[in-house]
Design an enzyme around this catalytic site. Structure first.
Site, PDB file in Angstrom:
ATOM      1  N   TRP A   1       6.808  -3.578   5.464  1.00  0.00           N
ATOM      2  CA  TRP A   1       7.595  -2.916   5.395  1.00  0.00           C
ATOM      3  C   TRP A   1       7.610  -1.426   6.225  1.00  0.00           C
ATOM      4  O   TRP A   1       8.357  -1.040   5.408  1.00  0.00           O
ATOM      5  CB  TRP A   1       7.779  -3.149   4.099  1.00  0.00           C
ATOM      6  CG  TRP A   1       7.016  -2.786   2.897  1.00  0.00           C
ATOM      7  CD1 TRP A   1       6.681  -3.780   2.389  1.00  0.00           C
ATOM      8  CD2 TRP A   1       6.367  -1.158   2.590  1.00  0.00           C
ATOM      9  NE1 TRP A   1       5.056  -2.965   1.546  1.00  0.00           N
ATOM     10  CE2 TRP A   1       5.454  -1.698   1.790  1.00  0.00           C
ATOM     11  CE3 TRP A   1       6.659  -0.089   3.010  1.00  0.00           C
ATOM     12  CZ2 TRP A   1       4.685  -0.469   0.883  1.00  0.00           C
ATOM     13  CZ3 TRP A   1       5.984   0.626   2.166  1.00  0.00           C
ATOM     14  CH2 TRP A   1       5.239   0.759   1.328  1.00  0.00           C
ATOM     15  N   ASN A   2       6.781  -0.676   6.619  1.00  0.00           N
ATOM     16  CA  ASN A   2       6.073   0.492   6.403  1.00  0.00           C
ATOM     17  C   ASN A   2       6.816   0.622   7.611  1.00  0.00           C
ATOM     18  O   ASN A   2       7.294   1.513   7.868  1.00  0.00           O
ATOM     19  CB  ASN A   2       4.440   0.434   6.219  1.00  0.00           C
ATOM     20  CG  ASN A   2       3.636   0.050   7.437  1.00  0.00           C
ATOM     21  OD1 ASN A   2       4.102  -0.840   7.258  1.00  0.00           O
ATOM     22  ND2 ASN A   2       2.716   0.471   7.462  1.00  0.00           N
TER      23      ASN A   2
ATOM     24  N   LYS B   1       9.128 -14.064  10.309  1.00  0.00           N
ATOM     25  CA  LYS B   1       9.376 -13.406   8.730  1.00  0.00           C
ATOM     26  C   LYS B   1       8.965 -12.002   8.424  1.00  0.00           C
ATOM     27  O   LYS B   1       7.793 -11.991   8.456  1.00  0.00           O
ATOM     28  CB  LYS B   1       8.882 -14.250   7.973  1.00  0.00           C
ATOM     29  CG  LYS B   1       9.331 -14.626   6.642  1.00  0.00           C
ATOM     30  CD  LYS B   1       8.643 -14.741   5.071  1.00  0.00           C
ATOM     31  CE  LYS B   1       7.516 -13.151   4.510  1.00  0.00           C
ATOM     32  NZ  LYS B   1       8.604 -12.551   4.343  1.00  0.00           N
ATOM     33  N   PRO B   2       9.797 -11.487   8.496  1.00  0.00           N
ATOM     34  CA  PRO B   2      10.161  -9.757   7.823  1.00  0.00           C
ATOM     35  C   PRO B   2       9.849 -10.181   6.338  1.00  0.00           C
ATOM     36  O   PRO B   2       9.881 -10.790   6.082  1.00  0.00           O
ATOM     37  CB  PRO B   2      11.165  -9.159   8.316  1.00  0.00           C
ATOM     38  CG  PRO B   2      12.165 -10.738   8.029  1.00  0.00           C
ATOM     39  CD  PRO B   2      11.582 -11.611   8.435  1.00  0.00           C
TER      40      PRO B   2
ATOM     41  N   GLY C   1      -0.088  -6.731   7.043  1.00  0.00           N
ATOM     42  CA  GLY C   1      -0.003  -6.737   5.411  1.00  0.00           C
ATOM     43  C   GLY C   1      -1.327  -6.600   5.105  1.00  0.00           C
ATOM     44  O   GLY C   1      -2.512  -5.555   5.447  1.00  0.00           O
ATOM     45  N   SER C   2      -1.451  -6.620   4.000  1.00  0.00           N
ATOM     46  CA  SER C   2      -2.073  -6.237   2.878  1.00  0.00           C
ATOM     47  C   SER C   2      -3.664  -7.218   3.180  1.00  0.00           C
ATOM     48  O   SER C   2      -3.882  -8.258   3.261  1.00  0.00           O
ATOM     49  CB  SER C   2      -1.946  -6.464   1.003  1.00  0.00           C
ATOM     50  OG  SER C   2      -1.402  -6.945   1.156  1.00  0.00           O
TER      51      SER C   2
ATOM     52  N   GLU D   1      -3.633  -7.957  10.461  1.00  0.00           N
ATOM     53  CA  GLU D   1      -4.032  -6.409  10.833  1.00  0.00           C
ATOM     54  C   GLU D   1      -4.164  -5.782   9.772  1.00  0.00           C
ATOM     55  O   GLU D   1      -2.963  -6.097   9.055  1.00  0.00           O
ATOM     56  CB  GLU D   1      -2.762  -6.088  12.110  1.00  0.00           C
ATOM     57  CG  GLU D   1      -3.034  -5.868  13.172  1.00  0.00           C
ATOM     58  CD  GLU D   1      -3.821  -5.262  14.503  1.00  0.00           C
ATOM     59  OE1 GLU D   1      -4.208  -4.498  13.667  1.00  0.00           O
ATOM     60  OE2 GLU D   1      -4.021  -4.804  15.654  1.00  0.00           O
ATOM     61  N   LEU D   2      -4.849  -5.296   8.760  1.00  0.00           N
ATOM     62  CA  LEU D   2      -5.007  -5.165   7.651  1.00  0.00           C
ATOM     63  C   LEU D   2      -4.952  -3.810   7.356  1.00  0.00           C
ATOM     64  O   LEU D   2      -4.696  -2.334   7.978  1.00  0.00           O
ATOM     65  CB  LEU D   2      -6.037  -6.326   6.826  1.00  0.00           C
ATOM     66  CG  LEU D   2      -5.652  -7.518   7.250  1.00  0.00           C
ATOM     67  CD1 LEU D   2      -7.244  -8.332   6.715  1.00  0.00           C
ATOM     68  CD2 LEU D   2      -4.679  -8.067   6.863  1.00  0.00           C
TER      69      LEU D   2
ATOM     70  N   CYS E   1      -0.512   2.208   7.998  1.00  0.00           N
ATOM     71  CA  CYS E   1      -2.560   1.764   7.970  1.00  0.00           C
ATOM     72  C   CYS E   1      -3.238   2.950   8.110  1.00  0.00           C
ATOM     73  O   CYS E   1      -4.469   2.375   7.385  1.00  0.00           O
ATOM     74  CB  CYS E   1      -2.776   0.454   8.271  1.00  0.00           C
ATOM     75  SG  CYS E   1      -1.743   0.704   9.985  1.00  0.00           S
TER      76      CYS E   1
ATOM     77  N   GLU F   1      -7.672   1.533  -0.277  1.00  0.00           N
ATOM     78  CA  GLU F   1      -6.110   2.269  -0.204  1.00  0.00           C
ATOM     79  C   GLU F   1      -5.147   2.678  -1.004  1.00  0.00           C
ATOM     80  O   GLU F   1      -4.611   1.619  -1.490  1.00  0.00           O
ATOM     81  CB  GLU F   1      -5.546   0.822   0.643  1.00  0.00           C
ATOM     82  CG  GLU F   1      -4.084   1.415   2.018  1.00  0.00           C
ATOM     83  CD  GLU F   1      -3.578   0.093   3.058  1.00  0.00           C
ATOM     84  OE1 GLU F   1      -3.574  -0.747   1.965  1.00  0.00           O
ATOM     85  OE2 GLU F   1      -3.967   0.197   4.243  1.00  0.00           O
TER      86      GLU F   1
HETATM   87  P1  NAD Z   1       1.730  -7.941   2.266  1.00  0.00           P
HETATM   88  O1  NAD Z   1       0.602  -9.082   2.202  1.00  0.00           O
HETATM   89  O2  NAD Z   1       2.347  -7.554   0.339  1.00  0.00           O
HETATM   90  O3  NAD Z   1       2.815  -8.046   2.552  1.00  0.00           O
HETATM   91  C1  NAD Z   1       3.088  -8.704   3.996  1.00  0.00           C
HETATM   92  C2  NAD Z   1       3.995 -10.237   4.810  1.00  0.00           C
HETATM   93  O4  NAD Z   1       2.863 -10.436   4.280  1.00  0.00           O
HETATM   94  C3  NAD Z   1       4.930  -9.317   4.235  1.00  0.00           C
HETATM   95  O5  NAD Z   1       6.484 -10.662   4.950  1.00  0.00           O
HETATM   96  C4  NAD Z   1       5.359 -11.032   3.324  1.00  0.00           C
HETATM   97  O6  NAD Z   1       6.407 -11.901   2.159  1.00  0.00           O
HETATM   98  C5  NAD Z   1       4.180 -11.855   3.028  1.00  0.00           C
HETATM   99  N1  NAD Z   1       3.252 -12.230   2.205  1.00  0.00           N
HETATM  100  C6  NAD Z   1       2.583 -12.371   0.971  1.00  0.00           C
HETATM  101  N2  NAD Z   1       2.304 -13.006  -0.652  1.00  0.00           N
HETATM  102  C7  NAD Z   1       2.368 -14.476   0.464  1.00  0.00           C
HETATM  103  C8  NAD Z   1       1.518 -15.435   1.108  1.00  0.00           C
HETATM  104  N3  NAD Z   1       0.803 -15.519   0.299  1.00  0.00           N
HETATM  105  N4  NAD Z   1       1.068 -15.788   2.657  1.00  0.00           N
HETATM  106  C9  NAD Z   1       2.155 -15.364   3.843  1.00  0.00           C
HETATM  107  N5  NAD Z   1       2.754 -14.746   3.357  1.00  0.00           N
HETATM  108  C10 NAD Z   1       3.015 -13.889   2.477  1.00  0.00           C
HETATM  109  O7  NAD Z   1       1.892  -6.326   2.441  1.00  0.00           O
HETATM  110  P2  NAD Z   1       2.623  -5.055   2.720  1.00  0.00           P
HETATM  111  O8  NAD Z   1       2.524  -4.448   1.421  1.00  0.00           O
HETATM  112  O9  NAD Z   1       3.837  -5.277   3.070  1.00  0.00           O
HETATM  113  O10 NAD Z   1       2.445  -3.965   3.434  1.00  0.00           O
HETATM  114  C11 NAD Z   1       1.491  -3.058   2.830  1.00  0.00           C
HETATM  115  C12 NAD Z   1       0.231  -3.571   3.508  1.00  0.00           C
HETATM  116  O11 NAD Z   1      -0.015  -3.023   4.915  1.00  0.00           O
HETATM  117  C13 NAD Z   1      -0.606  -2.272   4.313  1.00  0.00           C
HETATM  118  O12 NAD Z   1      -1.843  -2.299   3.236  1.00  0.00           O
HETATM  119  C14 NAD Z   1      -0.920  -1.808   5.218  1.00  0.00           C
HETATM  120  O13 NAD Z   1      -2.504  -0.749   5.478  1.00  0.00           O
HETATM  121  C15 NAD Z   1      -1.140  -2.907   6.212  1.00  0.00           C
HETATM  122  N6  NAD Z   1      -0.515  -2.448   7.234  1.00  0.00           N
HETATM  123  C16 NAD Z   1      -1.918  -3.091   8.151  1.00  0.00           C
HETATM  124  C17 NAD Z   1      -1.125  -2.445   9.598  1.00  0.00           C
HETATM  125  C18 NAD Z   1      -2.237  -2.399  10.417  1.00  0.00           C
HETATM  126  O14 NAD Z   1      -1.809  -2.567  11.879  1.00  0.00           O
HETATM  127  N7  NAD Z   1      -3.507  -3.008  10.325  1.00  0.00           N
HETATM  128  C19 NAD Z   1      -0.129  -1.794   9.566  1.00  0.00           C
HETATM  129  C20 NAD Z   1       0.533  -1.908   8.739  1.00  0.00           C
HETATM  130  C21 NAD Z   1       0.622  -1.966   8.187  1.00  0.00           C
END
Ligand code: NAD
Length: 531
Positions: A160-161, A184-185, A234-235, A256-257, A290, A380
């Site tokens: 979401w960021n 899937k956003p 994501g995370s 990309e975490l 991130c 983080e």
């Molecule tokens: P998140 O992992 O909670 O969610 C990311 C996505 O994954 C969402 O669309 C969510 O619905 C989906 N999701 C959740 N559980 C899932 C599962 N079990 N299987 C498949 N998909 C699932 O992360 P967030 O809170 O949305 O984003 C923040 C994180 O993203 C931070 O850790 C940040 O550092 C990271 N991030 C990394 C980069 C990069 O380029 N490395 C860029 C932006 C954000």
């Protein structure tokens, strides 16, 4: 679809090319900014996800079979669509995420126009087949060509960021390369996700881009479905789940975490630029980035002056105006916990502190760290917190910066550019900037990647194409001879040829090589005659 359809410059009204999400499901109903209502979103159920993947599977071969020039012409139109909807995009991201409109325009609109330019200008050259050089004596009559093929159907799951920029960084090259994408956003920014998908309305054949909406359930259903690659940002926790799901199906994933980026400040830095740069690097998007600066290691000789200037600049920032509000209450709770734990181990707040109860406008906060054995320095934080640690030397700074399970980006601040490069080589990070921080995600030609728990995915630049394509090697043989040297039958002559070749390639020194070449001159023709 929640968002409006775009119309082309003077063209027909574009027709939707994606299926409507189905089945009601809870999404944040109010803006983190002011609590105002956000439009309703429909979630896609498990069956809906499978159906979207099936439509993408059906559409993909036809899309990959179109002329690349045609795909370029279609996707070039995105630039005008993005720029003409600049205010709408910035306003929606502002309301849905809580980031300042200026940041939304600078980070979520302008770099996307550059993305379109970069990929549409370079994709032909990057996808051009390459001929492999083959030794004509060992491999007579053979020509080998490496082609780059689309992977097939890609699942794109995003956070979401940066809800517009992050998906577009993958969508544009993935589609140009001939893939179909099921996108899937994040559920937190579902409307921005729908807006991203709507930018493609009427451009693509049905099924080439599918939008599915929902939270972790929809993401898990998509990651485990009949796709050829999962591209995830994501995370760390979710990234690990996705890696397991992909391992079960033996399909690759690009991850990309998170990050815990360090800024290393040397005593000879340009003080004012460094202080300004570090404040921006830590507080842009309220640290929900991130690549946010989450650790500063400053050499003792300049530590007091830097800290004083950083604190002064920070105190001038208006929470919720110059800095984003935190997008979720959950994020706000994590940030509070990290600050409280650091304070309980002796650290000191020099600016900021905590938001008023019930507010998500967390003030930009500078913390002088007493002990690094605290979540604020290890995990983080993803919030507007700038922890400062004083070190005795650059070497100590490098050692501490590298002592992290993350390795996304890092920065070095010094007037000695050579010293900056020397330190850059020693840092465990995918991106290192000298006298700047974090902005390079906006450069479409610069690879964005990490090490360790920051994941192994690559976004942007030619290297990213290795995610969206796979090589296919095609060899053609124009050798009209009855058989190859190495085909049956296996005979003493073949044995002599094999060991003669080993000697000729240097196995027995210079004179051995000469002797081997002479023996091969008689053995090879014998072999080719059937010996
Ligand atoms: P998140 O992992 O909670 O969610 C990311 C996505 O994954 C969402 O669309 C969510 O619905 C989906 N999701 C959740 N559980 C899932 C599962 N079990 N299987 C498949 N998909 C699932 O992360 P967030 O809170 O949305 O984003 C923040 C994180 O993203 C931070 O850790 C940040 O550092 C990271 N991030 C990394 C980069 C990069 O380029 N490395 C860029 C932006 C954000």
């Amino acid at each position: 679809m929640d968002s409006d359809s775009a119309s082309d410059e003077g063209g027909e009204e574009p027709k939707p090319t994606r299926a409507e999400p189905e089945a009601a499901s809870p999404f944040p109903a109010a803006s983190p900014l002011d609590g105002s209502a956000l439009s309703a979103v429909k979630a896609t159920g498990e069956e809906g996800v499978a159906a979207a993947v099936a439509r993408a599977r059906k559409a993909q071969p036809g899309w990959a079979g179109t002329d690349l020039r045609e795909r370029i012409d279609l996707l070039s139109k995105l630039k005008g669509r993005i720029l003409s909807r600049a205010e709408e995009i910035a306003d929606l991201v502002h309301r849905e995420c809580g980031k300042p409109v200026e940041e939304a325009a600078l980070a979520e609109v302008l770099p996307n126009a550059d993305l379109v330019d970069y990929w549409t200008a370079s994709i032909e050259e990057l996808l051009e087949p390459s001929t492999l050089e083959l030794d004509a004596l060992s491999y007579p009559g053979k020509v080998g060509v490496v082609h780059r093929e689309a992977r097939g159907v890609i699942a794109l799951i995003t956070p979401w960021n940066y809800p517009v920029a992050i998906p577009l960084r993958s969508l544009i090259p993935a589609l140009l390369a001939g893939n179909a994408v099921v996108f899937k956003p994040s559920e937190i920014t579902a409307r921005s996700g729908a807006l991203v998908a709507s930018l493609f309305d009427g451009l693509l054949p049905a099924g080439v881009l599918e939008l599915v909406q929902g939270g972790g359930d929809a993401g898990a259903a998509l990651a485990g479905s009949d796709v050829d690659l999962v591209v995830f940002t994501g995370s760390v926790a979710t990234g690990k789940r996705i890696a397991v799901a992909c391992a079960e199906r033996l399909v690759p994933c690009s991850l990309e975490l998170g990050g815990k980026d360090a800024a290393i400040v040397l005593a000879d830095c340009n003080l004012e630029r460094t202080a300004q740069g570090i404040v921006w690097g830590a507080f842009t998007n309220a640290g929900q980035n991130c690549a946010s600066i989450e650790r500063v290691y400053v050499e003792r000789a300049i530590a007091d002056k830097l800290t004083e200037r950083v604190v002064a600049i920070t105190k001038e920032l208006r929470p919720g105006v110059d800095t984003a509000v935190l997008t979720t209450q959950r994020q706000c709770d994590i940030v509070r916990r990290h600050v409280a734990a650091a304070l309980s181990s002796g650290s000191e707040v020099l600016a900021g502190g905590a938001p008023e109860e019930g507010s998500l406008a967390f003030p930009p906060t500078v913390v002088k760290i007493a002990s690094e054995d605290t979540p604020l320095m290890k995990d983080e934080t993803f919030g507007p917190i700038l922890p400062i640690v004083v070190v005795e030397s650059a070497d100590e700074a490098v050692a501490r910066a590298n002592d992290s399970r993350f390795g996304l980006t890092a920065s070095v601040w010094t007037k000695r550019i050579n010293k900056g490069h020397e330190i850059a080589k020693r840092l465990r990070a995918g991106v290192v900037t000298i006298n700047n921080h974090g902005f390079t995600a906006a450069l479409p030609g610069a690879p964005w990647t990490g090490t360790g728990e920051s994941g192994h995915g690559v976004t942007n630049g030619p290297h990213a194409l290795s995610e969206f394509t796979r090589p296919r090697f095609v060899l053609e043989d124009r050798n009209g001879g009855k058989r190859e040297l190495w085909w049956y039958p296996y005979t003493p002559v073949l044995r002599a040829v094999a060991f003669g070749m080993a000697k000729a390639r240097g196995g027995t020194g210079f004179f051995g090589r000469i002797a081997a070449v002479f023996s091969l001159l008689s053995a090879v023709p014998k072999r080719l005659m059937g010996g």
